[in-house]
Design a protein around this motif. Structure first.
Motif, PDB file in Angstrom:
ATOM      1  N   VAL A   5       0.854  -1.198   0.000  1.00 41.64           N
ATOM      2  CA  VAL A   5       0.000   0.000   0.000  1.00 41.64           C
ATOM      3  C   VAL A   5       0.885   1.242   0.000  1.00 41.64           C
ATOM      4  O   VAL A   5       1.659   1.455   0.925  1.00 41.64           O
ATOM      5  CB  VAL A   5      -0.937   0.009   1.226  1.00 41.64           C
ATOM      6  CG1 VAL A   5      -1.779   1.278   1.230  1.00 41.64           C
ATOM      7  CG2 VAL A   5      -1.836  -1.220   1.221  1.00 41.64           C
ATOM      8  N   ARG A   6       0.768   2.062  -1.046  1.00 44.69           N
ATOM      9  CA  ARG A   6       1.566   3.289  -1.130  1.00 44.69           C
ATOM     10  C   ARG A   6       0.991   4.385  -0.228  1.00 44.69           C
ATOM     11  O   ARG A   6       1.715   5.096   0.452  1.00 44.69           O
ATOM     12  CB  ARG A   6       1.618   3.809  -2.571  1.00 44.69           C
ATOM     13  CG  ARG A   6       2.290   2.845  -3.538  1.00 44.69           C
ATOM     14  CD  ARG A   6       2.416   3.472  -4.912  1.00 44.69           C
ATOM     15  NE  ARG A   6       3.488   4.439  -4.937  1.00 44.69           N
ATOM     16  CZ  ARG A   6       3.391   5.638  -5.512  1.00 44.69           C
ATOM     17  NH1 ARG A   6       2.262   6.025  -6.061  1.00 44.69           N
ATOM     18  NH2 ARG A   6       4.424   6.459  -5.516  1.00 44.69           N
ATOM     19  N   PHE A   7      -0.325   4.545  -0.293  1.00 47.50           N
ATOM     20  CA  PHE A   7      -0.996   5.531   0.555  1.00 47.50           C
ATOM     21  C   PHE A   7      -2.480   5.216   0.601  1.00 47.50           C
ATOM     22  O   PHE A   7      -2.975   4.375  -0.154  1.00 47.50           O
ATOM     23  CB  PHE A   7      -0.762   6.967   0.067  1.00 47.50           C
ATOM     24  CG  PHE A   7      -1.076   7.227  -1.376  1.00 47.50           C
ATOM     25  CD1 PHE A   7      -2.386   7.327  -1.824  1.00 47.50           C
ATOM     26  CD2 PHE A   7      -0.051   7.398  -2.305  1.00 47.50           C
ATOM     27  CE1 PHE A   7      -2.687   7.576  -3.143  1.00 47.50           C
ATOM     28  CE2 PHE A   7      -0.339   7.663  -3.635  1.00 47.50           C
ATOM     29  CZ  PHE A   7      -1.653   7.748  -4.055  1.00 47.50           C
ATOM     30  N   MET A   8      -3.185   5.888   1.510  1.00 42.57           N
ATOM     31  CA  MET A   8      -4.624   5.696   1.672  1.00 42.57           C
ATOM     32  C   MET A   8      -5.316   7.046   1.513  1.00 42.57           C
ATOM     33  O   MET A   8      -4.859   8.057   2.052  1.00 42.57           O
ATOM     34  CB  MET A   8      -4.915   5.120   3.062  1.00 42.57           C
ATOM     35  CG  MET A   8      -6.371   4.774   3.321  1.00 42.57           C
ATOM     36  SD  MET A   8      -7.318   6.098   4.083  1.00 42.57           S
ATOM     37  CE  MET A   8      -8.796   5.209   4.568  1.00 42.57           C
ATOM     38  N   ILE A   9      -6.430   7.062   0.762  1.00 42.63           N
ATOM     39  CA  ILE A   9      -7.237   8.268   0.596  1.00 42.63           C
ATOM     40  C   ILE A   9      -8.638   7.980   1.137  1.00 42.63           C
ATOM     41  O   ILE A   9      -9.291   7.037   0.711  1.00 42.63           O
ATOM     42  CB  ILE A   9      -7.308   8.704  -0.874  1.00 42.63           C
ATOM     43  CG1 ILE A   9      -5.908   9.099  -1.360  1.00 42.63           C
ATOM     44  CG2 ILE A   9      -8.280   9.864  -1.049  1.00 42.63           C
ATOM     45  CD1 ILE A   9      -5.855   9.464  -2.827  1.00 42.63           C
ATOM     46  N   ASN A  10      -9.082   8.785   2.067  1.00 45.14           N
ATOM     47  CA  ASN A  10     -10.334   8.578   2.783  1.00 45.14           C
ATOM     48  C   ASN A  10     -11.334   9.678   2.398  1.00 45.14           C
ATOM     49  O   ASN A  10     -11.035  10.861   2.514  1.00 45.14           O
ATOM     50  CB  ASN A  10     -10.047   8.620   4.297  1.00 45.14           C
ATOM     51  CG  ASN A  10     -11.282   8.450   5.146  1.00 45.14           C
ATOM     52  OD1 ASN A  10     -12.236   7.805   4.747  1.00 45.14           O
ATOM     53  ND2 ASN A  10     -11.253   9.030   6.331  1.00 45.14           N
ATOM     54  N   PHE A  11     -12.520   9.282   1.932  1.00 44.49           N
ATOM     55  CA  PHE A  11     -13.582  10.243   1.603  1.00 44.49           C
ATOM     56  C   PHE A  11     -14.683  10.133   2.649  1.00 44.49           C
ATOM     57  O   PHE A  11     -15.489   9.216   2.608  1.00 44.49           O
ATOM     58  CB  PHE A  11     -14.150   9.949   0.217  1.00 44.49           C
ATOM     59  CG  PHE A  11     -13.140  10.012  -0.881  1.00 44.49           C
ATOM     60  CD1 PHE A  11     -12.761  11.229  -1.426  1.00 44.49           C
ATOM     61  CD2 PHE A  11     -12.556   8.861  -1.369  1.00 44.49           C
ATOM     62  CE1 PHE A  11     -11.816  11.289  -2.446  1.00 44.49           C
ATOM     63  CE2 PHE A  11     -11.620   8.907  -2.380  1.00 44.49           C
ATOM     64  CZ  PHE A  11     -11.247  10.124  -2.920  1.00 44.49           C
ATOM     65  N   ASP A  12     -14.693  11.070   3.594  1.00 44.30           N
ATOM     66  CA  ASP A  12     -15.648  10.990   4.701  1.00 44.30           C
ATOM     67  C   ASP A  12     -15.886  12.404   5.247  1.00 44.30           C
ATOM     68  O   ASP A  12     -15.181  12.828   6.138  1.00 44.30           O
ATOM     69  CB  ASP A  12     -15.108  10.078   5.797  1.00 44.30           C
ATOM     70  CG  ASP A  12     -16.057   9.975   6.987  1.00 44.30           C
ATOM     71  OD1 ASP A  12     -17.268  10.189   6.798  1.00 44.30           O
ATOM     72  OD2 ASP A  12     -15.586   9.696   8.092  1.00 44.30           O
ATOM     73  N   MET A  13     -16.811  13.145   4.737  1.00 38.75           N
ATOM     74  CA  MET A  13     -17.796  12.917   3.682  1.00 38.75           C
ATOM     75  C   MET A  13     -17.547  13.980   2.611  1.00 38.75           C
ATOM     76  O   MET A  13     -17.076  15.057   2.920  1.00 38.75           O
ATOM     77  CB  MET A  13     -19.203  13.064   4.247  1.00 38.75           C
ATOM     78  CG  MET A  13     -19.436  12.291   5.546  1.00 38.75           C
ATOM     79  SD  MET A  13     -20.894  12.849   6.496  1.00 38.75           S
ATOM     80  CE  MET A  13     -20.430  14.551   6.933  1.00 38.75           C
ATOM     81  N   VAL A  14     -17.937  13.719   1.361  1.00 40.98           N
ATOM     82  CA  VAL A  14     -17.689  14.696   0.300  1.00 40.98           C
ATOM     83  C   VAL A  14     -18.950  14.998  -0.513  1.00 40.98           C
ATOM     84  O   VAL A  14     -18.866  15.435  -1.660  1.00 40.98           O
ATOM     85  CB  VAL A  14     -16.551  14.230  -0.635  1.00 40.98           C
ATOM     86  CG1 VAL A  14     -15.225  14.181   0.112  1.00 40.98           C
ATOM     87  CG2 VAL A  14     -16.863  12.877  -1.263  1.00 40.98           C
ATOM     88  N   GLY A  15     -20.121  14.830   0.072  1.00 42.14           N
ATOM     89  CA  GLY A  15     -21.370  14.993  -0.666  1.00 42.14           C
ATOM     90  C   GLY A  15     -21.994  16.367  -0.632  1.00 42.14           C
ATOM     91  O   GLY A  15     -23.003  16.606  -1.295  1.00 42.14           O
ATOM     92  N   ARG A  16     -21.397  17.312   0.127  1.00 48.69           N
ATOM     93  CA  ARG A  16     -22.059  18.611   0.297  1.00 48.69           C
ATOM     94  C   ARG A  16     -21.085  19.767   0.031  1.00 48.69           C
ATOM     95  O   ARG A  16     -20.998  20.706   0.827  1.00 48.69           O
ATOM     96  CB  ARG A  16     -22.618  18.734   1.719  1.00 48.69           C
ATOM     97  CG  ARG A  16     -23.674  17.694   2.105  1.00 48.69           C
ATOM     98  CD  ARG A  16     -25.038  18.014   1.507  1.00 48.69           C
ATOM     99  NE  ARG A  16     -26.068  17.187   2.094  1.00 48.69           N
ATOM    100  CZ  ARG A  16     -26.911  17.611   3.037  1.00 48.69           C
ATOM    101  NH1 ARG A  16     -26.845  18.828   3.501  1.00 48.69           N
ATOM    102  NH2 ARG A  16     -27.825  16.776   3.515  1.00 48.69           N
TER     103      ARG A  16
END
Length: 214
Positions: A5-16
């Motif tokens: 795993v090179r890196f981790m990208i977390n989307f929490d939250m991107v809906g607004r």
């Protein structure tokens, strides 16, 4: 296999995504490459609010603790959070798409880096424990001095004392409120039925509001 795993990208939250296109990115200190990648990939005029720490209340923390560079994308809290009213018509689909394109740029640019190195960050102290609350939702995208209120829960302390969405808390008793951490530190000294004065900035006016905690 975490070694792959090179890196981790977390989307929490991107809906607004809001009209100002304010996008929070947390954890940019977890690799010395993030800052340049994030800046150079921003061809979408996002107003970026960044923090260094790899520790936060979301899934990127688990990867950071395994020495993996990890960042967290966030478009802010809202009044429908964890409620049935958080429905599909309130999602900013164009905003999500632009964020996806932005991150695609970032990932493609990162492929030119042979060794995406991890680095530790200075992490915040543990969250203070408190027994009372004003019943507000903080504006996590606010980058000014104080704590701006993004929502007020009906029937709670702030609502009862006519503290409104958009107000900026700058003092709690004698404690100056600089951000959400100092706000929580302030709450931690109070108990139910305690009295204090909340100092707020409402547009250009400074107001002192006596309150009693529920």
């Amino acid at each position: 296999d975490l070694d792959k795993v090179r890196f981790m990208i977390n989307f929490d939250m991107v809906g607004r995504l809001n009209s100002e296109k304010t996008l929070a990115i947390n954890g940019i200190g977890t690799s010395n490459y993030w800052d340049q990648l994030i800046t150079n990939s921003n061809t979408f005029n996002f107003k970026l609010k960044t923090t260094e720490s790899g520790i936060g209340p979301s899934d990127h923390t688990s990867f950071y603790l395994q020495d993996i560079p990890s960042i967290h994308f966030f478009t802010g809290q809202h009044e429908d959070y964890h409620k049935p009213s958080d429905d599909v018509e309130k999602i900013n689909f164009d905003g999500i798409y632009s964020i996806m394109c932005y991150v695609t740029n970032l990932i493609e640019s990162s492929s030119l880096i042979d060794n995406f190195k991890f680095q530790e960050t200075e992490n915040p102290q543990s969250t203070p424990k408190f027994n009372v609350t004003l019943g507000i939702m903080p504006d996590y995208l606010f980058d000014g001095e104080g704590l701006r209120i993004d929502g007020v829960t009906k029937g709670k302390t702030a609502y009862k004392h006519k503290i409104f969405k958009g107000d900026i808390i700058i003092k709690m008793g004698e404690l100056e409120i600089k951000d959400i951490m100092t706000y929580m530190e302030g709450l931690s000294v109070f108990h139910s039925k305690d009295q204090t004065t909340i100092t707020i900035k409402r547009q250009d006016e400074i107001l002192k509001i006596p309150i009693v905690f529920d």
